[in-house]
Motif scaffolding. Structure first.
Motif, PDB file in Angstrom:
ATOM      1  N   ASN A 244       0.889  -1.106   0.043  1.00  0.00           N
ATOM      2  CA  ASN A 244       0.066   0.055   0.069  1.00  0.00           C
ATOM      3  C   ASN A 244       0.844   1.198  -0.082  1.00  0.00           C
ATOM      4  O   ASN A 244       0.439   2.351  -0.592  1.00  0.00           O
ATOM      5  CB  ASN A 244      -0.866   0.050   1.227  1.00  0.00           C
ATOM      6  CG  ASN A 244      -2.092   0.672   1.005  1.00  0.00           C
ATOM      7  OD1 ASN A 244      -2.785   0.915   0.150  1.00  0.00           O
ATOM      8  ND2 ASN A 244      -2.249   1.917   2.106  1.00  0.00           N
ATOM      9  N   LYS A 247       2.109   1.669  -3.598  1.00  0.00           N
ATOM     10  CA  LYS A 247       1.103   2.050  -4.238  1.00  0.00           C
ATOM     11  C   LYS A 247       0.948   3.703  -4.205  1.00  0.00           C
ATOM     12  O   LYS A 247       0.776   4.284  -5.122  1.00  0.00           O
ATOM     13  CB  LYS A 247      -0.071   1.476  -4.010  1.00  0.00           C
ATOM     14  CG  LYS A 247      -1.204   1.581  -4.927  1.00  0.00           C
ATOM     15  CD  LYS A 247      -2.537   0.960  -4.493  1.00  0.00           C
ATOM     16  CE  LYS A 247      -2.979   1.036  -3.138  1.00  0.00           C
ATOM     17  NZ  LYS A 247      -4.577   0.188  -2.672  1.00  0.00           N
ATOM     18  N   ASN A 248       0.902   4.137  -3.027  1.00  0.00           N
ATOM     19  CA  ASN A 248       0.653   5.514  -2.664  1.00  0.00           C
ATOM     20  C   ASN A 248       1.832   6.232  -3.343  1.00  0.00           C
ATOM     21  O   ASN A 248       1.628   7.420  -3.900  1.00  0.00           O
ATOM     22  CB  ASN A 248       0.679   5.824  -1.068  1.00  0.00           C
ATOM     23  CG  ASN A 248      -0.769   5.215  -0.479  1.00  0.00           C
ATOM     24  OD1 ASN A 248      -1.732   4.963  -1.366  1.00  0.00           O
ATOM     25  ND2 ASN A 248      -0.698   5.178   0.699  1.00  0.00           N
ATOM     26  N   ASP A 315       2.966  -5.034  -9.080  1.00  0.00           N
ATOM     27  CA  ASP A 315       1.688  -4.858  -8.952  1.00  0.00           C
ATOM     28  C   ASP A 315       1.256  -3.655  -8.075  1.00  0.00           C
ATOM     29  O   ASP A 315       0.490  -2.735  -8.422  1.00  0.00           O
ATOM     30  CB  ASP A 315       1.105  -6.011  -8.089  1.00  0.00           C
ATOM     31  CG  ASP A 315      -0.418  -5.859  -7.899  1.00  0.00           C
ATOM     32  OD1 ASP A 315      -1.101  -5.789  -8.942  1.00  0.00           O
ATOM     33  OD2 ASP A 315      -1.048  -5.834  -6.703  1.00  0.00           O
ATOM     34  N   ALA A 316       1.921  -3.327  -6.994  1.00  0.00           N
ATOM     35  CA  ALA A 316       1.965  -2.033  -6.298  1.00  0.00           C
ATOM     36  C   ALA A 316       1.871  -0.776  -7.047  1.00  0.00           C
ATOM     37  O   ALA A 316       1.237   0.067  -7.241  1.00  0.00           O
ATOM     38  CB  ALA A 316       2.565  -1.884  -4.935  1.00  0.00           C
ATOM     39  N   LYS A 319      -0.857  -0.505  -9.728  1.00  0.00           N
ATOM     40  CA  LYS A 319      -2.161   0.095  -9.056  1.00  0.00           C
ATOM     41  C   LYS A 319      -2.148   1.411  -8.440  1.00  0.00           C
ATOM     42  O   LYS A 319      -2.993   2.327  -8.947  1.00  0.00           O
ATOM     43  CB  LYS A 319      -2.371  -0.727  -7.637  1.00  0.00           C
ATOM     44  CG  LYS A 319      -2.819  -2.347  -8.138  1.00  0.00           C
ATOM     45  CD  LYS A 319      -3.046  -3.108  -6.656  1.00  0.00           C
ATOM     46  CE  LYS A 319      -3.509  -4.371  -7.071  1.00  0.00           C
ATOM     47  NZ  LYS A 319      -3.503  -5.336  -5.929  1.00  0.00           N
ATOM     48  N   GLY A 320      -0.964   1.910  -8.258  1.00  0.00           N
ATOM     49  CA  GLY A 320      -0.689   3.353  -7.783  1.00  0.00           C
ATOM     50  C   GLY A 320      -0.988   4.244  -8.933  1.00  0.00           C
ATOM     51  O   GLY A 320      -1.557   5.392  -9.161  1.00  0.00           O
TER      52      GLY A 320
END
Length: 455
Positions: A244, A247-248, A315-316, A319-320
């Motif tokens: 997470n 991602k951010n 993946d992260a 997504k971000g």
């Protein structure tokens, strides 16, 4: 609708720019050459030259202006063009070499360091123009400084053209020999793809696809140093929390990239294309994808768990980026080029990272075996088999994979090669010595997988 980015978002990113090696890796202008066909080779060459210069003459200045005004480093300004094989049908290999020189002159005139698009798309078969261009690749790359070549040999829908794979093994060997005096550096400008994207801004595999507009701006961002900082700042975070955080971070990086891309496209009067949010490492300390994986808890990149860690990272980042922009494209993930990543080089030197482990890692990252230096006496059939393996990973998994492998003439496993600049330096990696020749020589086409039947 007007695109808005708030000033505080830019300010939040300044620390990344100043201390964590965040930059825009490339502003790449894609230019259609579809109106340049017809006439003699010199007629076509002059039309190509004029078209590139007319469209891209302000590219470098605009990039420098944005860099200065926004304080965002923009490392490279580049151009990609329509695959030359598509507009030069009917020319011989020698004439294709002439066209390559016109392309190189145009790149020099507009001031870019690389120009992509000396390319052919042959995943289902060849035309005479495709074959002429492919046979011209060695002499073209040996005789030019800025031209980059790519060949797409497979797709999930079409399967893999093994005749093209075999031919590219021989082309890479010949290119290495023609640039022997520079340790085969010509091969650093060749990419062999499966599922090649049409809007990739990164070299050496960029070309301006047939579904693209007349001209567009594609942005390649980069941020291994930023992600590394985040991972190191949270040594106790579990993997879900870490994903997470990454991602951010990718969200913020992508917003910056789209800001720059839209401003460049506005000033240049061309379409905004995509943001490629790939983590693209450099040889500089602290700008390494391998070091991110090690910061996650691996003793060395290549250790068991490396593929899983890279899958999380890739993946992260995706997504971000997808949260931040509706115009994400190109390759968009994590690159693992050996000679361009100091952490990868150290892992090879320590013995933790082998070509076989790299191949496993390419199943979950962007592109594939990238900037891998191999012994100069490697057979062309072995190079072709390595390409086939990577193409199979891309075909089965419906993703882009590619090979940029450099047979270093006269060098053996364990010796070192120095390219300099972004291409870096690295050890010659050992390759499995068992022959693949009889398999490659069968030729034909590996059929598309069952998952291709989606209609």
């Amino acid at each position: 609708m007007k695109y808005m980015i708030h000033p505080e978002e830019v300010m939040e990113t300044l620390n990344m720019l100043q201390s964590q090696k965040l930059d825009i890796r490339t502003i790449t202008m894609g230019i259609s050459l579809r109106g340049c066909s017809g006439g003699s080779v010199h007629d076509v060459g002059r039309k190509i030259f004029d078209r590139i210069v007319n469209k891209a003459e302000r590219l470098v200045k605009v990039g420098e202006d944005i860099e200065r005004e926004y304080g965002i480093p923009i490392v490279n300004k580049r151009v990609s063009v329509t695959p030359i094989a598509l507009i030069a049908e009917g020319f011989s290999p020698d004439e294709m070499v002439v066209l390559g020189k016109y392309v190189d002159r145009a790149a020099e005139e507009v001031g870019v360091n690389f120009i992509g698009g000396f390319s052919a798309l042959v995943h289902k078969g060849f035309t005479q123009g495709d074959l002429a261009l492919i046979h011209a690749i060695p002499q073209t790359l040996a005789g030019t400084e800025r031209v980059c070549a790519s060949v797409n040999v497979g797709t999930t829908k079409a399967g893999i053209n093994m005749d093209a794979v075999s031919l590219m093994g021989r082309v890479i060997k010949e290119t290495a020999e023609l640039t022997r005096h520079r340790d085969g550096i010509g091969c650093a400008k060749i990419v062999v793809f499966c599922n090649a994207p049409e809007d990739n801004p990164f070299m050496a595999g960029a070309f301006h696809g047939i579904g693209e507009p007349d001209a567009s701006i594609n942005i390649g961002i980069s941020g291994p140093g930023v992600v590394l900082h985040v991972v190191r700042e949270h040594p106790e975070a579990d993997l879900g929390t870490l994903a997470n955080l990454i991602k951010n971070t990718a969200f913020k990086i992508t917003r910056m990239g789209e800001l720059v891309g839209r401003e460049a496209s506005r000033r240049l009067g061309v379409s905004f294309g995509i943001v490629d949010l790939s983590l693209a490492p450099t040889p500089a300390p602290g700008d390494s994808v391998a070091e991110i994986l090690e910061a996650m808890g691996l003793e060395k990149c290549g250790a068991p768990g490396s593929t899983a860690a890279l899958a999380l990272l890739n993946d992260a980042v995706k997504k971000g980026g997808a949260m931040a922009s509706s115009y994400v494209g190109g390759l968009s993930g994590a690159f693992i080029p050996v000679s361009e990543d100091l952490g990868m080089v150290r892992a090879v030197e320590a013995g933790s990272l082998t070509i076989d482990k790299l191949e496993a890692m390419t199943s979950v990252c962007s592109v594939g075996l990238d900037m891998v230096i191999v012994p100069g006496d490697i057979p062309a059939e072995t190079i072709a088999a390595i390409i086939a393996d990577e193409a199979a990973i891309g075909m089965i998994n419906n993703k882009t994979t590619a090979v940029r492998v450099i047979p270093a003439p006269g060098k053996k496993a364990g010796e070192w090669v120095e390219f300099g600049g972004l291409l870096g330096r690295g050890p010659v990696m050992e390759v499995n010595c068992f022959s693949s020749a009889r398999f490659v020589e069968r030729g034909g086409r590996i059929p598309a997988p069952i998952q291709a039947l989606t209609n």
